[in-house]
Structures are given as C-alpha cells and as structure tokens.
Write an enzyme that holds these catalytic residues in place. Sequence first.
Site, short mmCIF file in Angstrom:
data_model
loop_
_atom_site.label_atom_id
_atom_site.label_comp_id
_atom_site.label_asym_id
_atom_site.label_seq_id
_atom_site.Cartn_x
_atom_site.Cartn_y
_atom_site.Cartn_z
N CYS A 1 -87.41 -36.76 -37.09
CA CYS A 1 -87.96 -36.62 -35.73
C CYS A 1 -89.04 -37.63 -35.39
O CYS A 1 -89.47 -37.72 -34.24
CB CYS A 1 -88.53 -35.22 -35.53
SG CYS A 1 -87.54 -33.93 -36.25
N HIS B 1 -85.30 -32.93 -26.68
CA HIS B 1 -85.79 -33.56 -27.91
C HIS B 1 -84.64 -34.30 -28.59
O HIS B 1 -84.08 -33.81 -29.56
CB HIS B 1 -86.38 -32.46 -28.80
CG HIS B 1 -86.99 -32.93 -30.08
ND1 HIS B 1 -87.29 -34.25 -30.34
CD2 HIS B 1 -87.37 -32.24 -31.20
CE1 HIS B 1 -87.81 -34.35 -31.56
NE2 HIS B 1 -87.87 -33.14 -32.09
N CYS C 1 -94.43 -33.38 -34.98
CA CYS C 1 -94.04 -32.82 -36.26
C CYS C 1 -92.68 -33.38 -36.62
O CYS C 1 -91.91 -33.76 -35.75
CB CYS C 1 -94.01 -31.29 -36.20
SG CYS C 1 -92.86 -30.63 -34.99
#
Lengths: 689, 427
Positions: free
Chosen positions: B89, B383, B413
């Site tokens: 991510c 996302h 995160c």
Amino acid sequence: MSDFLNTLTPDAGPDGASDVPRADGASAWRRSDAKGVVTLWLDCPDTGTNVISETVLRELDGLLDTLGGAKALVIRSAKRSGFAAGADIDGFADIGRDAALDLIRQGHAVLDRLAGLEVPTIAVIHGNTLGGGLELALACDRRIGIDGVKAGFPEVQLGLHPGLGGTFRLTRLIDPIEAMQAMLTGKSIHDRKVKKLGLVDALVPERHVDAAIEAAIRGDLPARETGLKAGAMRLSPARSLAATRMRQEAEKSAPRRHYPAPYALIDLWHDHGGDADAMQKAEIESFATLLESATAQALIRVFFLRRTLKSGASGASGIGHVHVIGAGAMGAEIAAWSALRGKRVTLEDVKLAPLGKAVKRAAKIYEKRHLSGIDARDALDRMMPDPDGLGRARADLVIEAAPERAELKEKIYSGLVNTMKPDAILATNTSSLRLETLFDAAPDPARFAGLHFFNPVSRMPLVELVSHEGVAAETLDRLAAFVGELDRLPVRVRDYPGFLVNRVLAPYMLEAMLMLDEGMDKERLDRAALAFGMPMGPVTLADQVGLDICLEVARSLGRGLDRPVADVPDWLARKVEDGETGRKAGKGLYDYDKEAPPETASGDDEDARIIDRLILPMCNAAVECLREGVVDDADRLDAAMIFGTGWAPFRGGPMHYARVRGDVPDTLRRLEEQHGPRFAPDPGWDRFA
Amino acid sequence: MSRPVYIVDGARTPFLKARGKPGPFTPVDLAVQCGRPLLMRQPFAPEAIDLVVLGCVNVIQDEMNPARVAALRLGLGDETVAFTVQINCGSGMQSIDTAYRYIRDGSHQMILAGGAEALSHAPLVYRHEATEWFGDMARARSPVDKLQTLADLRPNFFSPVIGLERGLTDPITKLNMGQTAEVLAHRFNIDRATADAYAVESHKRLARAQESGALKTEVLPAFARSGEAYERDDGVRPDSSLEKLGKLKPVFEPPYGKVTAGNSSQITDGASWVLLASETAVEAHGLTPIARIVDSEWAALDPSIMGLGPVLASTPLAQRHDLGVTDIDLWELNEAFAAQVLSCLAAWQDDDFCREVLGYDAAFGRIDRDRLNVDGGAISLGHPVGTSGNRIVLHLANALKARNGRRGIATECIGGGLGGAMLLEAA
C-alpha cells in the site's frame, strides 16, 4: 537514439540491396551470385516503387539466358516499399487492341519461360505485391513472404482483370473460390492470411529469409496441399454453381452494364477453370477486350487522376502534432485518422461526452482497418482528448472543426492569438462559410487556410485545400504535404461559395427537392441516380447530409453566386423547423423507422429525363467553377468529385462525362426552356468543354 | 550535499470503483490517461524527464514493469529508464521517495513518479492443487497416464480463488486487513458509531471538494474505448448518513465486529503521477514549484497492527524537525479503515503509548479534524493500493497551496506491518 542503434532495429527492409551491382545490360534489375544461387533484385530506376513494365520483363527474359549452372534462382525487390505495385499502367494507356495483345503475349512468354525453368525458382515478396508483381511471383516455383506482405489483384478497380497469367495461376495455386474472391474484390490480402491461403509457402521476418531460401532449395519447405474443394472446382458443374453465385453477388456492388470486368473474369473461370492452357489463352483475349472498354478507359484515367492529386502532396509538412477543436463527427474523424497516420493529436471540446464518443469512434475505425492490438493502442494513445485545450500551445497545426457559425469560429480564433506556436498553421474545416469572412479573425491570415475533409474521413480520400487572398504559399504547401502524410488526396481550390465539391454537388440535391415538389416519387429519383452510377441517390444523400445543412447550403449559394440556383421549396424549411432533419433525426425525406432508401438499382430504373435534370446541372456548375478558376483544370475537378463524393467513377467525373456525351449545352438549353433559367448553360462551355 | 527537491505538478485519474468485473483500464492505461495531459501542460518536452518510477502492486501479465510500458506509451522515448517499485500500500509513495532521494543526491534533475493500480483486473487464481493437476496432465504421455491423471480431477479445481482476497490477507498472521483494523478498534476502544461518523464526513468532504472545483487540476478525466468519459471519483456518496451506514453488517468479523464495507476504503482502480524537479530543472524550464519535500520516513511493526504504521512513520519526522502537533497544518493520513485512522489519532493522544513507543514524555496531542484529510480520503474515493501513497502526497501539496498552509505530512499504513510518511513544505 544514435544512428548506430537505429541500424540495429530489426527488419527495416531489404538493406544493402542498393550496393548490389546492376545486372549486365539491365536497367531495372540488380544481380548477386552467392553459393550457386542467382538473386535478381527488381529495382526500377528513378522511383521508390517497382512496376512490372515491358522493360522489366524483357530484361528478365535476357537474364534468364545467363543463369549458367546456377542451382537456384531467387527473385526479390530492392525497394523498401514492396515487391511491385502492379503492371505499368502507363504502358497500357492509349494503345490499340493489337498493340495490347502483342505486349501481353510477350509478357506471358517471359513468365511461361520462368515457370518452365529446370532450376528451382523462388520469389521473396514483401510489402505491396500487387497485380503484375504478384503474377511474376506466381510464375516462380515457391514463394517466401516477409512479415507484413500485402498481396492482391486490384485490376478490377481499373475495369480489368489480371492479364499476366494471374487468373489461371492463382486459381490453380490456391482454393479457387478464395482466388476468385480476391480477384473480384480487388482487396489486398495481408500477412498471415497470405500464408493461410497458400499464396506463400513460408512467412518469415527479413532476418530468416536466407534460411528460408536455403530450405526451399533443399526441398524442406512443406509441400502445399490441394484441398478437396479445389479438386471439386476442376469439375464444370461445381464451377457452374459457384459462378452463378458469384455473378449474383457481383451484381449487387458492380452492375454488369457499368462494370464488365468481374463478369468477364467469372466467365473465364467458369468456361476454362479445369484447363490452364485454355484459360491462359482466354485470359489474354478477355484482357485485351476489357482494356478497350469505356469503363476501363475511364477507370484508368481515374487512376492517373489519383496520381495527379497525390503528386500535389510532395515534401514534408513539418507537422507532428495536430490540435483539433470540436469533437463532432468531422473533428472526431479527423483526429482519429491523423492519429492512425502517426500524428500526435489533441482533440478539444468544451464537453466531455463528445470526447468520449470520439475515442469510441476512433477505436471502431481502427478495428475496421484491421489494426493489430498494439497498433490500435498506440494510435489511441496518440489521440488525447483535451477538454482544457492544452494542445493549442503545442500543436504545429490547429484544425478548427467547430459548428458552422461565424461568430463562434471568430471567438475560437481570438482565443488562439498568442497561444499557438509562432510558425503553427490554423486551418478551418468549414464547408459552408467563406474564408474571406473568417481570415481577418485568424491570428495570422498568412498561416490560415481551409482544410475541408469529407465525411467519413476514414473512407473519403479527398481533402479540399482552400486558399484566400491573404494566405502564404508556404502554408498551402505544408498543408498539402500534411494531407499527403494522412494518405489523403489534396485538391487546391479557391475560396468560392461551397468551394468546389459542394458547389458542384448542390444542384444534384436541390433539383431533386424541386422534382419531389412536382410530385415525383423519391425512390424513383434515387433509383434513377443509382442506375446512372451515383453512389447514393439525391434524396438519400440530402437526408444523409442533413436537411438543415442542405437548406443552409442552398441559401448561401443563392446569396453568394451570381447565377440562378434552384429555389428551395417552402416545405423543406418547415421540415427543418419541425426537427425532421434527415438520417440523424431518424426522419427527413425518408422516415427511417418505416422506410429504407434503395441501395441498388437495375437497368430498368434508368431514366434519361431524371438523369438530365439531376446530372447536367452538376456538369454546368463544374464549367462555372472552371471559368471562375475555383480549381486548376478539368482533370482535378473530375478527380475531386470522384474522390470526394464517389461520383460515378466509371463515367470519369462530370467533365469527362460531358465531353463523352457531347450534347450537354444543347440539352441544358432545352431544360432551360422547360424548367427555367437555372439550367442556362454557363458561358464557359465553349472554352472548357 | 543535499539539494532541494520540488513537487512541480501532478495529476491523477478519477478513482473508479471496481464493480465485480474488469474495469475499462489496465494499470498502465490509467497511468497513460492522466500522464498524457500532465505532460501536455508542461512547458518542456517529455524528453526532459530523466527517469520514471511507478508503484504498482497487482501487475498484470501483459504489463511487466508497468513503469517502462507507461513511459514508452507516454512517448518519453527509448532512452528513458523506468522501473517499478512495490511496498504494497505504500508503493505510490515509495516511487516519490525514490525520486526524492535521487534528485536530492544530485544524480537526476526531473523524475516522473507515480502509482497505478487496477484492482478490478486482479486475476482469478487457480487453487494450487489445480495448477499441479494441469502440470501432470501436460506431462502425461501415454493414454493410460492421461486417463489416470484425468481421474485425479476434482470439481473444486475450477472454483477459482479471487487473487485480490489473497492479496489483502497478511501472509504472516493470516489476518485479513479488515481484521487488523478490528484489532486496533478493540485496543483503542473505537466504537462503531464513531467509525461510521468518520466515514460519513469523508464522503461529505470529497463531495464538497468535487463541487467547489478544488480537484480541477488534480483529477483529470479518463476516456475509455467504450466511449465513456469518467470525470470524477465515482465511489463518493454525498448522501451518506449515520443511519444508512448503521444498517451495514460487519464484513470481516461478523456478527460483533465494527468494520463494515461502509467505514472501510473502497476497492478501486486509479493512477496518479507527481512530477519532481531539482532547483536546476525548475530554473531551466521556468517551473513553479507547489511544494518542497523536506523529509521522508519508513517504519515497521507487528503486521497484525499494521494500521498504526502512520504513527510510527510520521513521529520521527516531527521529532527530527522539532515539530509539535500544531506545527503541522495539514495531514493526509490514508483512510484504509475509519477505525484504523481513529486508532492512530488515539495513539497520539495516549500518554502511555507516546511515552513507551514514541519516546515522548507525554501525549503528542490531538490532531484537529479540520487539519486531517480535508478533502476526503480512501473511504469516499477509494484505495487503489499502489496509487494511494502517490495521491496523498500530491493532494497534500495542492491542499497546502490552496489553504496557504506551511507544512504537512502525508502518511499511510501498509499491509504487512509497515508505515510510510513524507513531510512537505509549501513552496
């Protein structure tokens, strides 16, 4: 990238062939000898494209005497563009039947000799391998294709069929139905399809050509299999059945009375498909007969006209980035086509929805043109929808394709001042506004001109290049070169109401309106025009163009011309007000929910009175345009009408037609008496026809 | 010597919600869609760019090294080096960080750094047993062998595993990402209503930003071959409400969990580019910097509480530059899960946590909601994992400029127990 790295780029073409010496006593052939293999490189002097001329064949004949103990003969081309683009059409223009027969028989004798050689003969073909070029390759024992090869017999487009042995050699080599299909449509066959049909025995990249030649000499190329169907077609009853079907099919797109060649070809195969010798003899006779026909003569002239227009597009435009303003149908097509031809394109519109539609349209065009996945992707990547108009400042050419309102265009032009690059050109795609009313608003009139594309751009090859009093010659030259780079044909015209093509075409539709007003049946009108050979009847065409646009054209011609034009019936304006604007609205002169306009016509639909009223005013307008200097000469005018509107090509265009007919001014005078002054012959008839 | 590094421009596609089948764009398609107009609006030719770095997690088979494929499709030329980076991510921020370090060290002048992800294109994966069976079948020579292998065929071989689901499961702890958010919600006492309220606000903020035109230069429309023009992030629900979100069932740990589809980030496709330049390049091309990258940091922690990554990565930046909670005008803290964002905020307000873990004497302090994710976040706009890190840096730069802020931190995160953070200063 350095030049050295560029030379490592794979398979750019037959590199180094130009270092091979010319064969002794030959002007069109180079010769190399290696390991007992003689390679003859076809390299016609002073041109980038090979054609199979009398000289090429005569020199080949001489060279076949000098093979000595060679273990194989390879024939290929030294040109990057391809193997050969066809027979030398110039050699066939204006010769009589006897001279033609002599020429053809000599050619056959050379190819028969090549075909009969003891040593293995191998043709290596790449790029365009068409007509006479393909016939030369077919006379060899084996054929090796290089990736990207395009093979075909386009003769039918000239009102002919193959005449150097193509008919009997191709139908014998591959599935005869496929062979006939290729010759009847004139379409080229590409790459893998060439291999699949068995036209070539191997399809390889340039880097494996030598290995493939060695394999062919060793006898290691896989043998061709003759299918069951091919066998059956040697039998006359099977051919009869197939030929009947072919004739029916041909009648739909090319009626026999206008286009004799396909039927001659079908007869040839029908009668002699089982006997190669007889078919060869018949091919020679049939070809000579077709060559004399009015259709072939007119179509060969069209071929030369295309070349004339093309020659007006020489040089480099220096235009790499095109910015198109307005993503309507025309703007979208221009953008998609420019991207297809390698230009970087930005397409601007104030709304996102038409930009999205333009991308979809481009994807469709690329699909129809059989672009590979990566080629289509790259073309779409090159075409950037540009809602913010970022491309204005980057483009070498800005094409304005906004709605036909002068004040809107002027506003767009004023937004380009101080934004466009200093040497960038602004072109308008207007079809109905005069440049004289627009050029003052352009950032620099010297770098402003008309670039009038025809719809759909992907299918109509013509582009009118419109000048005005303030334009610089360099601007027109660069635009002409740009049109050439788009693989379109430029015709230079002067700023005139409707420019050239619409000025000549308008009476066709306007007269039809009056005839409708007189109570004539619309389908009868359309059929008569189709029977004459027009690609679309005038009523259908008016619907296609849009009745609102027709009305606008009629009014602007009425205002701009000093000659009378047809009055527009009142009901036309009412229809437009009611929103019945034609095909795009689903309803115009035809109601597209209930009716389908005729697409074909038969000989019974021919009607001289209708034709005279629809066609002769176009001839009259053509003379007016010549007299007014709208276009340089009658040839270019005919070419523009054929390539811009599809004007009956086998009739050679309105001026050619008028000359062949001979009685046009008299007939116009008679029509003038019956129907009014709009038919009065133009004062230019004596001078121009 | 350390040279200043500027963000001079950037653009992204609208983030497009994955709707159960492959979307209209591959990762590289997306990168091309926003990259073309971004390059077109620069005053320099694309060749002026030295290097392309792209973050992408789910690379599709046709686009190995998507950075290079994108660079070539954008017309950057054969000689432009391009490589792809991946830290799950954080990939879209890793690309910026890589570029930042190259320019800072003086080896490069101008770098295009992006992120691209098309989660809707995540493959269906065959079960391991099925793959083995395919292999055996291919090796079987005799008819008997083939028959024997055929007999081993099991129906479940053909029920594919969704690759995305596997990708969102931590391979060490076997916890799904949503479950790690449940762990944090439990640890920091985040209740369902607070998480839902955070999510509602995310939607309202994005909707407001879309309406006000605040995203105009940042989000550029994308055009599909189907003719569709995508103008906006399409996961936004301006009418979102506590009542509506309250009806959703917990997805990861039913029936008692707190994390629902409504208070989690959305699964989307999208790409984003940031253009970084040295002082030399800024002067040479007359560019106007938006922001300067001051510092960056990566941190690692127990994968099962990966959601605290932003706290561990951002705090060292604050400490190195001696910044208190009020010194940072804007925060972009990637909204993987509302409960996770709220847990980070809670951690910074927790005396014990700040003392034990971060080395402060007391709590770092409360980050005002008005400074945090001011124009919405991954809960409302989605996302696309390899892209989000890029988007938050780009948006932080634009938001600082729009609000006359001085300093900001973008942080995220990262699944697998990592965190990334970047400190920007308005230029």
